[in-house]
Design a protein around this motif. Sequence first.
Motif, PDB file in Angstrom:
ATOM      1  N   THR A   7     -40.348  -0.923 -47.563  1.00  0.00           N
ATOM      2  CA  THR A   7     -39.230   0.168 -47.860  1.00  0.00           C
ATOM      3  C   THR A   7     -39.661   1.384 -47.930  1.00  0.00           C
ATOM      4  N   SER A  14     -37.740  -4.061 -51.699  1.00  0.00           N
ATOM      5  CA  SER A  14     -37.550  -5.318 -50.535  1.00  0.00           C
ATOM      6  C   SER A  14     -35.992  -5.216 -50.198  1.00  0.00           C
ATOM      7  N   LYS A  15     -35.907  -5.387 -48.777  1.00  0.00           N
ATOM      8  CA  LYS A  15     -34.411  -5.388 -48.446  1.00  0.00           C
ATOM      9  C   LYS A  15     -33.830  -6.606 -48.948  1.00  0.00           C
ATOM     10  N   THR A  16     -34.491  -7.656 -49.182  1.00  0.00           N
ATOM     11  CA  THR A  16     -33.661  -8.980 -49.502  1.00  0.00           C
ATOM     12  C   THR A  16     -34.182  -9.529 -50.815  1.00  0.00           C
ATOM     13  N   LEU A  17     -35.018  -8.955 -51.500  1.00  0.00           N
ATOM     14  CA  LEU A  17     -35.364  -9.375 -52.850  1.00  0.00           C
ATOM     15  C   LEU A  17     -35.105  -8.166 -53.680  1.00  0.00           C
ATOM     16  N   THR A  18     -35.025  -8.785 -55.269  1.00  0.00           N
ATOM     17  CA  THR A  18     -35.135  -7.840 -56.413  1.00  0.00           C
ATOM     18  C   THR A  18     -36.199  -8.517 -57.064  1.00  0.00           C
ATOM     19  N   THR A  32     -34.837  -3.023 -57.438  1.00  0.00           N
ATOM     20  CA  THR A  32     -34.103  -3.325 -56.059  1.00  0.00           C
ATOM     21  C   THR A  32     -34.550  -2.410 -54.919  1.00  0.00           C
ATOM     22  N   ASP A  78     -33.088 -13.299 -54.994  1.00  0.00           N
ATOM     23  CA  ASP A  78     -32.473 -13.246 -53.723  1.00  0.00           C
ATOM     24  C   ASP A  78     -31.162 -12.253 -53.988  1.00  0.00           C
ATOM     25  N   LYS A  79     -31.286 -11.165 -52.971  1.00  0.00           N
ATOM     26  CA  LYS A  79     -30.170  -9.986 -53.148  1.00  0.00           C
ATOM     27  C   LYS A  79     -28.826 -10.698 -52.834  1.00  0.00           C
ATOM     28  N   SER A  80     -29.021 -11.584 -51.683  1.00  0.00           N
ATOM     29  CA  SER A  80     -27.623 -11.977 -51.103  1.00  0.00           C
ATOM     30  C   SER A  80     -26.787 -12.962 -51.992  1.00  0.00           C
TER      31      SER A  80
END
Length: 102
Positions: A90, A28-32, A25, A57-59
Amino acid sequence: MKPLFKTALLLLVSSWASGQACVHTDLSKTLTFVSTVKRMHRNVSYDTTVVTIRIIDKSNGKTLQEMTFVSDEIYVEDYSHCRMVRSYSTRKNIKREIIDKG
């Protein structure tokens, strides 16, 4: 419970039965990224390793892409340490020494 956490937990538990799993996790800030590796015994002296990488997609916890590749040259041990990763976006492990076993 957040959708991403549910998805990661489900993937981790289901992959324990089939092989090594890593949930990243912090790359990336947006992906796992979820990677699983499984050794398939073909015969007494020859094995195949199957590696699957899932991008989530983390969102919203939805899988964006899944890639699977098979190799006779990759060993399960190459994926046995989930902490052996690097991310320049990151800054995860950017100063860790790279060791080439070859």
